[in-house]
Design a protein around this motif. Structure first.
Motif, PDB file in Angstrom:
ATOM      1  N   GLU A   1       0.829  -1.208   0.000  1.00  0.00           N
ATOM      2  CA  GLU A   1       0.000   0.000   0.000  1.00  0.00           C
ATOM      3  C   GLU A   1       0.869   1.266   0.000  1.00  0.00           C
ATOM      4  OE1 GLU A   1      -3.356   0.187  -0.396  1.00  0.00           O
ATOM      5  OE2 GLU A   1      -3.046  -1.941  -0.818  1.00  0.00           O
ATOM      6  N   LEU A   2       2.018   1.204   0.675  1.00  0.00           N
ATOM      7  CA  LEU A   2       2.945   2.328   0.662  1.00  0.00           C
ATOM      8  C   LEU A   2       3.418   2.604  -0.759  1.00  0.00           C
ATOM      9  CD1 LEU A   2       4.707   4.388   2.208  1.00  0.00           C
ATOM     10  CD2 LEU A   2       6.394   2.565   2.516  1.00  0.00           C
ATOM     11  N   ALA A   3       3.708   1.560  -1.502  1.00  0.00           N
ATOM     12  CA  ALA A   3       4.125   1.734  -2.900  1.00  0.00           C
ATOM     13  C   ALA A   3       3.037   2.417  -3.712  1.00  0.00           C
ATOM     14  CB  ALA A   3       4.469   0.375  -3.511  1.00  0.00           C
ATOM     15  N   LYS A   4       1.788   2.134  -3.389  1.00  0.00           N
ATOM     16  CA  LYS A   4       0.665   2.709  -4.130  1.00  0.00           C
ATOM     17  C   LYS A   4       0.470   4.197  -3.834  1.00  0.00           C
ATOM     18  CE  LYS A   4      -1.985  -1.616  -4.251  1.00  0.00           C
ATOM     19  NZ  LYS A   4      -3.263  -2.257  -3.850  1.00  0.00           N
ATOM     20  N   SER A   5       1.161   4.717  -2.821  1.00  0.00           N
ATOM     21  CA  SER A   5       1.037   6.144  -2.488  1.00  0.00           C
ATOM     22  C   SER A   5       2.094   6.987  -3.173  1.00  0.00           C
ATOM     23  CB  SER A   5       1.139   6.337  -0.970  1.00  0.00           C
ATOM     24  OG  SER A   5       2.489   6.228  -0.521  1.00  0.00           O
ATOM     25  N   ARG A   6       2.966   6.377  -3.964  1.00  0.00           N
ATOM     26  CA  ARG A   6       4.088   7.086  -4.588  1.00  0.00           C
ATOM     27  C   ARG A   6       3.715   7.573  -5.977  1.00  0.00           C
ATOM     28  NH1 ARG A   6       8.924   6.989  -2.227  1.00  0.00           N
ATOM     29  NH2 ARG A   6       9.019   5.941  -0.208  1.00  0.00           N
ATOM     30  N   SER A   7       4.344   8.664  -6.379  1.00  0.00           N
ATOM     31  CA  SER A   7       3.963   9.297  -7.641  1.00  0.00           C
ATOM     32  C   SER A   7       4.169   8.382  -8.841  1.00  0.00           C
ATOM     33  CB  SER A   7       4.736  10.604  -7.837  1.00  0.00           C
ATOM     34  OG  SER A   7       6.128  10.374  -7.898  1.00  0.00           O
ATOM     35  N   TYR A   8       5.205   7.525  -8.806  1.00  0.00           N
ATOM     36  CA  TYR A   8       5.437   6.618  -9.939  1.00  0.00           C
ATOM     37  C   TYR A   8       4.232   5.721 -10.154  1.00  0.00           C
ATOM     38  CZ  TYR A   8       7.374   2.851 -12.770  1.00  0.00           C
ATOM     39  OH  TYR A   8       7.587   1.927 -13.767  1.00  0.00           O
ATOM     40  N   TYR A   9       3.744   5.119  -9.065  1.00  0.00           N
ATOM     41  CA  TYR A   9       2.592   4.225  -9.158  1.00  0.00           C
ATOM     42  C   TYR A   9       1.332   4.996  -9.537  1.00  0.00           C
ATOM     43  CZ  TYR A   9      -0.854   0.697  -7.759  1.00  0.00           C
ATOM     44  OH  TYR A   9      -1.903  -0.202  -7.740  1.00  0.00           O
ATOM     45  N   LEU A  10       1.125   6.136  -8.920  1.00  0.00           N
ATOM     46  CA  LEU A  10      -0.100   6.902  -9.157  1.00  0.00           C
ATOM     47  C   LEU A  10      -0.208   7.369 -10.602  1.00  0.00           C
ATOM     48  CD1 LEU A  10      -0.121   9.044  -5.888  1.00  0.00           C
ATOM     49  CD2 LEU A  10      -1.646   7.135  -6.433  1.00  0.00           C
ATOM     50  N   ARG A  11       0.929   7.648 -11.241  1.00  0.00           N
ATOM     51  CA  ARG A  11       0.895   8.120 -12.627  1.00  0.00           C
ATOM     52  C   ARG A  11       0.923   6.984 -13.644  1.00  0.00           C
ATOM     53  NH1 ARG A  11       5.224  10.181 -14.160  1.00  0.00           N
ATOM     54  NH2 ARG A  11       6.535   9.684 -12.382  1.00  0.00           N
ATOM     55  N   ALA A  12       1.136   5.755 -13.182  1.00  0.00           N
ATOM     56  CA  ALA A  12       1.309   4.626 -14.088  1.00  0.00           C
ATOM     57  C   ALA A  12      -0.022   4.083 -14.596  1.00  0.00           C
ATOM     58  CB  ALA A  12       2.078   3.508 -13.374  1.00  0.00           C
ATOM     59  N   GLY A  13       0.057   3.368 -15.714  1.00  0.00           N
ATOM     60  CA  GLY A  13      -1.109   2.676 -16.245  1.00  0.00           C
ATOM     61  C   GLY A  13      -1.355   1.365 -15.525  1.00  0.00           C
ATOM     62  N   ALA A  14      -2.439   0.711 -15.876  1.00  0.00           N
ATOM     63  CA  ALA A  14      -2.849  -0.513 -15.192  1.00  0.00           C
ATOM     64  C   ALA A  14      -1.794  -1.602 -15.280  1.00  0.00           C
ATOM     65  CB  ALA A  14      -4.175  -1.008 -15.763  1.00  0.00           C
TER      66      ALA A  14
END
Length: 272
Positions: A217-230
């Motif tokens: 879940e911590l990884a999901k809070s980072r800008s790389y993940y948030l801007r990435a596609g599915a």
């Protein structure tokens, strides 16, 4: 289980590109594009991001300070620590979603929309300005000039970042899988404008207790993940699951210590 000290000695960590170093060479349009990832998801961010060690606050905020402006305050993780010290705190944050979380948890704080380059605050109105995990989202020259305008004579600008302690190879690999870009190179010095002098730094190591699920879940809070596609998001989650459960041997729901290194800097407003 996490890799042993013997294994650690066998694997020299490779350099991790530092987001702050890159961010300070970005143009304003690119910074806005990256920062847009945080326009939503404030509640999730607040639930998984770490706090900061007390020693960092001791270093950043003089004992004589009465009030503080926390710029890029996000959901108020660092703001809450300032409030806990009995300071009068003004929080400045561009994301309305994050401001909503902050005001819900800290109704006593004066929370206003704004940026480091344009806080909207009055001249000579505070003793200290802090940036927690946020200086790399601003133009350092413009933000330095704005901080100098808002600070009282003798005031202080203080910056802090939490980052994974990548001196440990298993943490270094985790940072790479998560695309944790806010890992500084050892020689990193935050750029400041000429309005400030006497830059000093401090560093502290500590651990956050997290389950493997919370790390994902911590990884999901980072800008790389948030801007990435599915597809990219699915790959990050798959790689993290393999690394945490299969490679390191952690058990679902069982917390372990995730090592952090906290870096802070402080500088005094230059006398006119």
């Amino acid at each position: 289980m996490p890799e042993s000290p013997a294994q650690d000695r066998e694997k020299a960590p490779r350099p991790v590109p530092g987001l702050p170093a890159r961010a300070f060479t970005m143009d304003a349009a690119r910074r806005r594009e990256l920062a847009a990832a945080f326009k939503a998801g404030g509640a999730h961010y607040d639930a998984v991001r770490p706090s900061y060690p007390d020693a960092a606050l001791d270093f950043m905020v003089p004992a004589t300070a009465r009030d503080v402006v926390d710029v890029g305050a996000g959901t108020g993780i660092f703001t809450a620590l300032l409030v806990g010290r009995g300071l009068e705190v003004t929080a400045v944050e561009p994301s309305q979603d994050m401001l909503g979380v902050l005001t819900g948890r800290l109704p006593e704080v004066d929370a206003v929309p704004g940026t480091g380059e344009d806080t909207g605050l009055g001249e000579s109105s505070t003793d200290v300005i802090t940036y927690a995990q946020a200086w790399h989202w601003v133009d350092p020259k413009a933000a330095s000039a704005e901080a100098a305008r808002v600070l009282r004579t003798g005031g202080q600008l203080a910056l802090v970042w939490n980052q994974f302690d990548v001196s440990m190879p298993w943490v270094h690999r985790l940072a790479r899988i998560m695309h944790a870009g806010d890992v500084h190179r050892p020689d990193f010095i935050p750029p400041l404008g000429p309005e400030f002098q006497g830059l000093e730094s401090g560093a502290w190591t500590w651990e956050q207790s997290l389950s493997p699920e919370q790390v994902i879940e911590l990884a999901k809070s980072r800008s790389y993940y948030l801007r990435a596609g599915a597809a990219t998001r699915a790959r990050v989650e798959h790689n993290l699951s393999w690394y945490l459960y299969d490679h390191l041997g952690h058990k679902p729901g069982v917390p372990f210590g995730l090592p952090y290194l906290t870096h802070a800097w402080r500088a005094r407003l230059r006398s006119q």
